[in-house]
Design a protein around this motif. Structure first.
Motif, PDB file in Angstrom:
ATOM      1  N   ARG A  48      -9.077  -6.439  -6.825  1.00  0.00           N
ATOM      2  CA  ARG A  48     -10.349  -6.063  -6.239  1.00  0.00           C
ATOM      3  C   ARG A  48     -10.785  -7.094  -5.231  1.00  0.00           C
ATOM      4  NH1 ARG A  48     -15.069  -6.547 -10.620  1.00  0.00           N
ATOM      5  NH2 ARG A  48     -16.079  -5.741  -8.769  1.00  0.00           N
ATOM      6  N   ASN A  49     -11.598  -6.627  -4.299  1.00  0.00           N
ATOM      7  CA  ASN A  49     -12.204  -7.492  -3.313  1.00  0.00           C
ATOM      8  C   ASN A  49     -13.610  -7.877  -3.780  1.00  0.00           C
ATOM      9  OD1 ASN A  49      -9.998  -7.391  -1.637  1.00  0.00           O
ATOM     10  ND2 ASN A  49     -10.761  -5.640  -0.469  1.00  0.00           N
ATOM     11  N   VAL A  77     -17.089 -11.727   2.578  1.00  0.00           N
ATOM     12  CA  VAL A  77     -16.107 -10.907   1.856  1.00  0.00           C
ATOM     13  C   VAL A  77     -14.934 -11.818   1.471  1.00  0.00           C
ATOM     14  CG1 VAL A  77     -16.761  -8.752   2.982  1.00  0.00           C
ATOM     15  CG2 VAL A  77     -15.016 -10.194   4.014  1.00  0.00           C
ATOM     16  N   ALA A  78     -14.328 -11.532   0.318  1.00  0.00           N
ATOM     17  CA  ALA A  78     -13.220 -12.362  -0.179  1.00  0.00           C
ATOM     18  C   ALA A  78     -12.203 -11.477  -0.866  1.00  0.00           C
ATOM     19  CB  ALA A  78     -13.746 -13.433  -1.136  1.00  0.00           C
ATOM     20  N   GLU A  79     -10.998 -11.979  -0.986  1.00  0.00           N
ATOM     21  CA  GLU A  79      -9.926 -11.276  -1.700  1.00  0.00           C
ATOM     22  C   GLU A  79      -9.056 -12.280  -2.428  1.00  0.00           C
ATOM     23  OE1 GLU A  79      -7.609  -9.227   1.213  1.00  0.00           O
ATOM     24  OE2 GLU A  79      -6.691 -11.053   2.007  1.00  0.00           O
ATOM     25  N   ASN A  80      -8.394 -11.792  -3.470  1.00  0.00           N
ATOM     26  CA  ASN A  80      -7.475 -12.695  -4.174  1.00  0.00           C
ATOM     27  C   ASN A  80      -6.182 -12.868  -3.372  1.00  0.00           C
ATOM     28  OD1 ASN A  80      -5.842 -10.429  -4.697  1.00  0.00           O
ATOM     29  ND2 ASN A  80      -6.982  -9.973  -6.567  1.00  0.00           N
ATOM     30  N   LEU A  81      -5.283 -13.750  -3.881  1.00  0.00           N
ATOM     31  CA  LEU A  81      -4.085 -14.129  -3.111  1.00  0.00           C
ATOM     32  C   LEU A  81      -2.829 -13.419  -3.582  1.00  0.00           C
ATOM     33  CD1 LEU A  81      -4.678 -17.993  -2.887  1.00  0.00           C
ATOM     34  CD2 LEU A  81      -5.483 -16.194  -1.342  1.00  0.00           C
ATOM     35  N   ARG A  82      -2.980 -12.526  -4.563  1.00  0.00           N
ATOM     36  CA  ARG A  82      -1.764 -11.911  -5.104  1.00  0.00           C
ATOM     37  C   ARG A  82      -1.020 -11.086  -4.062  1.00  0.00           C
ATOM     38  NH1 ARG A  82      -3.597  -8.765 -10.318  1.00  0.00           N
ATOM     39  NH2 ARG A  82      -5.301  -8.250  -8.872  1.00  0.00           N
ATOM     40  N   ASP A  83      -1.753 -10.351  -3.277  1.00  0.00           N
ATOM     41  CA  ASP A  83      -1.102  -9.507  -2.290  1.00  0.00           C
ATOM     42  C   ASP A  83      -0.399 -10.343  -1.218  1.00  0.00           C
ATOM     43  OD1 ASP A  83      -0.577  -6.840  -1.330  1.00  0.00           O
ATOM     44  OD2 ASP A  83      -1.858  -7.343   0.371  1.00  0.00           O
ATOM     45  N   ARG A  84      -0.981 -11.465  -0.868  1.00  0.00           N
ATOM     46  CA  ARG A  84      -0.335 -12.343   0.125  1.00  0.00           C
ATOM     47  C   ARG A  84       1.025 -12.827  -0.378  1.00  0.00           C
ATOM     48  NH1 ARG A  84      -4.450 -15.098   3.590  1.00  0.00           N
ATOM     49  NH2 ARG A  84      -6.394 -13.952   3.319  1.00  0.00           N
ATOM     50  N   HIS A  85       1.043 -13.318  -1.630  1.00  0.00           N
ATOM     51  CA  HIS A  85       2.309 -13.804  -2.183  1.00  0.00           C
ATOM     52  C   HIS A  85       3.299 -12.662  -2.389  1.00  0.00           C
ATOM     53  CE1 HIS A  85       1.065 -17.971  -2.841  1.00  0.00           C
ATOM     54  NE2 HIS A  85      -0.111 -17.514  -3.233  1.00  0.00           N
ATOM     55  N   ALA A  86       2.796 -11.488  -2.741  1.00  0.00           N
ATOM     56  CA  ALA A  86       3.703 -10.344  -2.907  1.00  0.00           C
ATOM     57  C   ALA A  86       4.367  -9.984  -1.585  1.00  0.00           C
ATOM     58  CB  ALA A  86       2.927  -9.145  -3.470  1.00  0.00           C
ATOM     59  N   ARG A  87       3.587 -10.001  -0.498  1.00  0.00           N
ATOM     60  CA  ARG A  87       4.182  -9.693   0.810  1.00  0.00           C
ATOM     61  C   ARG A  87       5.213 -10.759   1.194  1.00  0.00           C
ATOM     62  NH1 ARG A  87       1.148  -6.223  -0.355  1.00  0.00           N
ATOM     63  NH2 ARG A  87       3.094  -5.683  -1.385  1.00  0.00           N
ATOM     64  N   ALA A  88       4.919 -12.031   0.910  1.00  0.00           N
ATOM     65  CA  ALA A  88       5.870 -13.099   1.240  1.00  0.00           C
ATOM     66  C   ALA A  88       7.170 -12.929   0.467  1.00  0.00           C
ATOM     67  CB  ALA A  88       5.244 -14.461   0.945  1.00  0.00           C
ATOM     68  N   ARG A  89       7.065 -12.557  -0.837  1.00  0.00           N
ATOM     69  CA  ARG A  89       8.286 -12.348  -1.623  1.00  0.00           C
ATOM     70  C   ARG A  89       9.079 -11.158  -1.093  1.00  0.00           C
ATOM     71  NH1 ARG A  89       4.749 -13.797  -5.874  1.00  0.00           N
ATOM     72  NH2 ARG A  89       4.316 -11.584  -6.308  1.00  0.00           N
ATOM     73  N   GLU A  90       8.388 -10.116  -0.683  1.00  0.00           N
ATOM     74  CA  GLU A  90       9.086  -8.962  -0.133  1.00  0.00           C
ATOM     75  C   GLU A  90       9.860  -9.335   1.135  1.00  0.00           C
ATOM     76  OE1 GLU A  90       6.230  -5.934   0.501  1.00  0.00           O
ATOM     77  OE2 GLU A  90       5.825  -5.585  -1.641  1.00  0.00           O
ATOM     78  N   ILE A  91       9.205 -10.122   1.991  1.00  0.00           N
ATOM     79  CA  ILE A  91       9.896 -10.550   3.217  1.00  0.00           C
ATOM     80  C   ILE A  91      11.115 -11.408   2.873  1.00  0.00           C
ATOM     81  CG2 ILE A  91       9.651 -11.935   5.319  1.00  0.00           C
ATOM     82  CD1 ILE A  91       6.704 -11.107   5.376  1.00  0.00           C
ATOM     83  N   LEU A  92      10.946 -12.319   1.886  1.00  0.00           N
ATOM     84  CA  LEU A  92      12.062 -13.175   1.489  1.00  0.00           C
ATOM     85  C   LEU A  92      13.209 -12.353   0.924  1.00  0.00           C
ATOM     86  CD1 LEU A  92      13.208 -16.037   1.049  1.00  0.00           C
ATOM     87  CD2 LEU A  92      12.094 -16.031  -1.197  1.00  0.00           C
ATOM     88  N   LEU A  93      12.887 -11.382   0.063  1.00  0.00           N
ATOM     89  CA  LEU A  93      13.939 -10.555  -0.526  1.00  0.00           C
ATOM     90  C   LEU A  93      14.627  -9.688   0.512  1.00  0.00           C
ATOM     91  CD1 LEU A  93      12.210  -9.492  -3.873  1.00  0.00           C
ATOM     92  CD2 LEU A  93      14.018 -11.199  -3.530  1.00  0.00           C
ATOM     93  N   LEU A  94      13.942  -9.395   1.576  1.00  0.00           N
ATOM     94  CA  LEU A  94      14.583  -8.637   2.646  1.00  0.00           C
ATOM     95  C   LEU A  94      15.548  -9.489   3.460  1.00  0.00           C
ATOM     96  CD1 LEU A  94      11.629  -6.450   3.991  1.00  0.00           C
ATOM     97  CD2 LEU A  94      13.655  -5.637   2.762  1.00  0.00           C
ATOM     98  N   THR A  95      15.180 -10.751   3.679  1.00  0.00           N
ATOM     99  CA  THR A  95      16.000 -11.622   4.537  1.00  0.00           C
ATOM    100  C   THR A  95      17.076 -12.366   3.758  1.00  0.00           C
ATOM    101  OG1 THR A  95      14.398 -13.431   4.262  1.00  0.00           O
ATOM    102  CG2 THR A  95      14.100 -11.947   6.144  1.00  0.00           C
TER     103      THR A  95
END
Length: 474
Positions: A91-92, A154-172
Motif C-alpha cells: 500500500r501507498n 505521498v510515500a511508498e514502500n521499497l519492495r517493488d523497487r527491489h523486486a524490479r531490480a531482481r527481475e532485471i538481474l535475472l534477465l541479464t
C-alpha cells in the motif's frame, strides 16, 4: 606384498599445464561473474529507484490536481483515493495538511521536510514504524482559500523497487553466464591450440638418442626459453663430463699400457727363471712399474677431478690463509725430503695472505710442486717454498737449485704428459698440468721461470680476497 593398484590410486595426479592454465582463468572469470552480478543488481536497483521516484513525483503532482473541496472535510475524491491506495504489492501512504487547519486527510502520519510553495516535488527517505519508505512532498496554494497552503506528501514502500531490480538481474544474468561460458570455451580452445606450438620441439627431442648438442631456439616459444636454456646448460655439463670421462679412459689406456706391459713381461721372467739374481731384478722392475702405474692413475684422477664442472667457482670457495696453510703442508713433507736427500725450506711472512680457494686443491698444488722439485732437482739440492703478498695478490712460489729447464721448454711446462727431454727420473708429465688446472679454477696466473740459483721457479699469483694496501712483492 603391497597392492600396486592401491599404491597407484594413492599417487597424486601428474601436473597438467592445460589444467593449470584453465584453473587460473576459471577462478578469476567466476569472480568477475559474481562481481558483475553484484554491480548489475545495484545498477538495476538505481534504475528502478529512478523510475519509481519519477512515478512518486507524478503521484504528488496528480494528487495536488485531484484534491477538491472535500479534502478539507477529511475526504478524497474517488479518483484520488484510487491513485493513492492502488498498489498490487502493498500500500501507498499519504498525508495532506493545511497551514490553517492542520492535518486534513491521511492514512499515515508522515513527517515531511520544508519546501517552497509551488516548487517541484522533493524526494526524501523516511520511516514508518521502522519500515523504510520513499516519499515525495510539495506545497501548493489551496483552491478554496487563497490564504491557505496545502502540504501534500505521498510515500511508498521499497519492495517493488527491489523486486524490479531482481527481475532485471535475472534477465541479464543468464546472458552474462552464457557469455562467460562461451569465453571459457574459447579460452580452452586457445590454450589447446597454443600448446600445439610445443609439438615440433617435443618431436625433435624425441628423435634424439645420444645427441647432447644444444636444443637451439629457432622453434622454441619465448615463454619456455628459460627451460630450454637450462636444458642446454645441462647438456653442456654432460658433454663436459663425458669428455672428461673419455679423455681419462684414453689417457689411462695410453699411460698405463707401458707399465702394465712391463709388469707382464717381468712376471713372465719370474715364472720362467730360477736364477735368484734374475728373479730379484724382475721383482725390482715389477715394483717400480707398479709404483709408476699407481702414481699415473692417481694423477690422472687428480687432473680429471680438477676439471670437473661440479666444483665450485671462486665466488663459492672459502677464505684460506696461505701464510698458515703452506708452512703446515711443507712441514708434512720434511720426512720425505730427508729420505730423498733434499734440503726443503720455507720462506714466508707473519701477515695474513688470504685468498678464496678450495683447501684440498691448494694442498694438491703444493704437493705436486714439491714432488716436481724433488724429482727434477735431485739429491743434494735445495727446494724452497715461499709465500708473499702484494697489494691485490698473493704469491706462492716453489724453486730449486737443480739443473733447471732450457728456455725452449719453459713454455711447454704445464702441458699434459710433457716431460723435459733428457731427464732420467720417472714421471707422468701430469704434475704441472694439475697445477695449471687448479690455478685456472682459482683465477690464478702461473709463471715458469729460471731460479736465481739456476734451477726452476714456479710462481702462482692468486687474487687476494681483499685489497692489501701498502705492501709489495719482494
Amino acid at each position: 606384498m603391497p597392492d600396486r593398484r592401491h599404491s597407484a590410486a594413492r599417487r597424486p595426479p601428474r601436473p597438467s599445464l592445460r589444467r593449470r592454465l584453465l584453473t587460473f582463468l576459471l577462478v578469476p572469470v567466476l569472480g568477475v561473474l559474481l562481481l558483475d552480478a553484484v554491480i548489475g543488481y545495484f545498477v538495476a536497483l538505481a534504475y528502478s529507484n529512478r523510475v519509481h521516484d519519477a512515478t512518486l513525483s507524478d503521484n504528488a503532482l496528480t494528487l495536488s490536481e485531484m484534491i477538491g473541496s472535500d479534502a478539507l472535510r477529511g475526504e478524497l475524491t474517488e479518483q484520488a483515493r484510487f491513485l493513492l491506495e492502488y498498489d498490487p504489492n502493498g500500500r501507498n501512504y499519504y498525508t495532506v495538511t493545511s497551514d490553517r487547519h492542520g492535518r486534513v486527510i491521511s492514512n499515515a502520519i508522515l513527517q515531511a521536510p520544508s519546501v517552497a510553495v509551488d516548487a517541484p516535488p522533493r524526494l526524501f527517505d523516511t520511516e514508518l514504524g521502522h519500515r523504510p519508505l520513499r516519499a515525495a512532498t510539495m506545497r501548493v496554494p489551496s483552491r478554496h482559500d487563497p490564504d491557505d497552503v496545502l502540504t501534500i506528501t505521498v510515500a511508498e514502500n521499497l519492495r517493488d523497487r527491489h523486486a524490479r531490480a531482481r527481475e532485471i538481474l535475472l534477465l541479464t544474468l543468464p546472458m552474462q553466464a552464457l557469455l562467460i561460458v562461451a569465453v571459457l570455451f574459447l579460452v580452452w580452445l586457445g590454450v589447446s591450440h597454443g600448446l600445439r606450438v610445443l609439438e615440433p620441439l617435443t618431436s625433435r627431442l624425441a628423435r634424439r638418442e645420444h645427441d647432447l648438442s644444444p636444443i637451439g631456439e629457432e622453434d622454441v616459444p619465448v615463454e619456455i626459453l628459460p627451460l630450454t636454456r637450462t636444458i642446454d646448460d645441462l647438456f653442456a655439463r654432460m658433454r663436459n663430463m663425458l669428455g672428461l670421462q673419455e679423455r681419462f679412459i684414453a689417457d689411462a689406456a695410453h699411460q698405463l699400457r707401458t707399465p702394465l706391459a712391463g709388469i707382464r713381461l717381468h712376471v713372465e721372467r719370474l715364472t720362467e727363471t730360477t736364477d735368484p739374481a734374475q728373479r730379484a731384478d724382475a721383482m725390482n722392475h715389477v715394483q717400480r712399474l707398479a709404483a709408476r702405474a699407481a702414481r699415473t692413475s692417481a694423477q690422472l684422477l687428480a687432473l680429471t677431478r680438477t676439471q670437473s664442472p661440479d666444483l665450485p667457482d671462486r665466488d663459492g670457495m672459502a677464505e684460506i690463509d696461505l701464510a698458515t696453510v703452506v708452512p703446515e703442508a711443507v712441514a708434512m713433507r720434511v720426512h720425505q725430503a730427508l729420505a730423498a736427500g733434499v734440503d726443503l725450506g720455507y720462506e714466508g711472512t707473519d701477515d695474513p695472505c688470504i685468498i678464496r680457494g678450495d683447501a684440498l686443491q691448494v694442498q694438491e698444488v703444493i704437493d705436486n710442486l714439491v714432488d716436481n722439485a724433488f724429482h727434477y732437482a735431485g739429491r743434494g739440492h735445495v727446494v724452497t717454498v715461499s709465500v708473499a703478498r702484494g697489494e691485490n695478490e698473493v704469491l706462492l712460489a716453489v724453486e730449486d737449485d737443480g739443473p733447471g729447464v732450457d728456455d725452449a721448454f719453459l713454455g711447454q711446462l704445464g702441458e699434459r704428459f710433457f716431460r723435459v727431454p733428457g731427464v732420467d727420473e720417472d714421471g707422468t708429465g701430469l704434475g704441472l698440468a694439475i697445477v695449471e688446472s687448479i690455478a685456472e679454477r682459482h683465477d690464478a696466473r702461473v709463471n715458469f721461470l729460471h731460479a736465481k740459483a739456476g734451477g726452476l721457479r714456479v710462481e702462482l699469483h692468486f687474487p687476494a680476497a681483499a685489497p692489501l694496501k701498502d705492501h709489495s712483492l719482494h
